[in-house]
Scaffold this motif. Structure first.
Motif, PDB file in Angstrom:
ATOM      1  N   GLU A 133       6.170   6.188   1.094  1.00 54.94           N
ATOM      2  CA  GLU A 133       6.747   4.970   0.156  1.00 54.94           C
ATOM      3  C   GLU A 133       5.696   4.038   0.221  1.00 54.94           C
ATOM      4  OE1 GLU A 133      11.467   5.902   0.211  1.00 54.94           O
ATOM      5  OE2 GLU A 133      10.703   4.000   0.920  1.00 54.94           O
ATOM      6  N   ARG A 134       5.799   3.110  -0.750  1.00 51.72           N
ATOM      7  CA  ARG A 134       5.093   2.076  -0.852  1.00 51.72           C
ATOM      8  C   ARG A 134       5.570   0.833   0.034  1.00 51.72           C
ATOM      9  NH1 ARG A 134       3.414  -0.267  -6.656  1.00 51.72           N
ATOM     10  NH2 ARG A 134       3.105   1.913  -7.038  1.00 51.72           N
TER      11      ARG A 134
ATOM     12  N   VAL B 174      -8.308   2.688  -0.958  1.00 52.14           N
ATOM     13  CA  VAL B 174      -8.971   2.572   0.197  1.00 52.14           C
ATOM     14  C   VAL B 174      -9.025   3.706   1.154  1.00 52.14           C
ATOM     15  CG1 VAL B 174      -9.162   1.055   2.542  1.00 52.14           C
ATOM     16  CG2 VAL B 174      -8.780  -0.142   0.142  1.00 52.14           C
ATOM     17  N   THR B 175     -10.243   4.270   1.471  1.00 51.80           N
ATOM     18  CA  THR B 175     -10.294   5.305   2.088  1.00 51.80           C
ATOM     19  C   THR B 175     -11.098   5.050   3.615  1.00 51.80           C
ATOM     20  OG1 THR B 175     -10.156   6.789   0.343  1.00 51.80           O
ATOM     21  CG2 THR B 175     -10.955   7.645   2.457  1.00 51.80           C
TER      22      THR B 175
ATOM     23  N   THR C  73      -5.587   4.164   5.177  1.00 52.97           N
ATOM     24  CA  THR C  73      -6.074   4.793   4.090  1.00 52.97           C
ATOM     25  C   THR C  73      -4.966   4.845   3.128  1.00 52.97           C
ATOM     26  OG1 THR C  73      -7.903   6.294   5.094  1.00 52.97           O
ATOM     27  CG2 THR C  73      -6.635   6.849   3.030  1.00 52.97           C
ATOM     28  N   ALA C  74      -4.898   4.354   1.940  1.00 53.80           N
ATOM     29  CA  ALA C  74      -3.910   4.245   0.805  1.00 53.80           C
ATOM     30  C   ALA C  74      -4.275   3.598  -0.273  1.00 53.80           C
ATOM     31  CB  ALA C  74      -2.729   3.247   1.453  1.00 53.80           C
TER      32      ALA C  74
ATOM     33  N   ARG D   4       0.847  -1.050  -0.075  1.00 56.58           N
ATOM     34  CA  ARG D   4      -0.202  -0.079  -0.034  1.00 56.58           C
ATOM     35  C   ARG D   4       0.918   1.170  -0.125  1.00 56.58           C
ATOM     36  NH1 ARG D   4      -2.640  -0.495   6.109  1.00 56.58           N
ATOM     37  NH2 ARG D   4      -0.801   0.186   7.171  1.00 56.58           N
ATOM     38  N   GLN D   5       0.348   2.122  -0.547  1.00 60.03           N
ATOM     39  CA  GLN D   5       1.068   3.529  -0.691  1.00 60.03           C
ATOM     40  C   GLN D   5      -0.040   4.670  -0.195  1.00 60.03           C
ATOM     41  OE1 GLN D   5       2.991   4.291  -4.238  1.00 60.03           O
ATOM     42  NE2 GLN D   5       4.447   5.757  -3.212  1.00 60.03           N
TER      43      GLN D   5
END
Length: 122
Positions: A43-44, A118-119, A90-91, A37-38
């Protein structure tokens, strides 16, 4: 292999989402699969991984006991069940594939999906 992630959305804190990553092309069962996820400005980062040969799994400490990774080789799909979501989850979530291996590192994967947002609202 081509990867298509889906299932993202807006959810309240404490809620759940299930992400899916559908693969096409080569033999899916030969690929270790990871979720990363980022978040904006960051950073991811590694989230979860499932191996290609024995379905062993591992998670980032921040999601352990809340997220579950699984795979269905017949459907060529890997899932990420996310429970007890927090705003810090969230990412944009990405799935990734590695032939005959798995890794916690971004550069361990050659194939990436496009990401799904995704929030989590507080």
């Amino acid at each position: 292999v081509q990867l298509q992630a889906s299932g993202g959305g807006l959810v309240q804190a404490g809620g759940s989402l299930r992400l899916s990553c559908a693969a096409s092309g080569r033999t899916f069962s030969n690929y270790g699969m990871g979720w990363f996820r980022q978040a904006p400005g960051k950073e991811r980062e590694f989230v979860a991984v499932i191996s290609w040969n024995d379905d062993s799994v591992d998670y980032a400490e921040s999601v352990r006991d809340r997220f579950t990774i699984s795979r269905d080789n017949a459907k060529k799909t890997v899932y990420l069940q996310m429970n007890s979501l927090k705003p810090e989850d969230t990412a944009v979530y990405y799935c990734a594939a590695r032939l005959y291996g798995s890794s916690w590192a971004r550069n361990g994967y050659k194939y990436w999906g496009q990401g799904t947002q995704v929030t989590v609202s507080s």
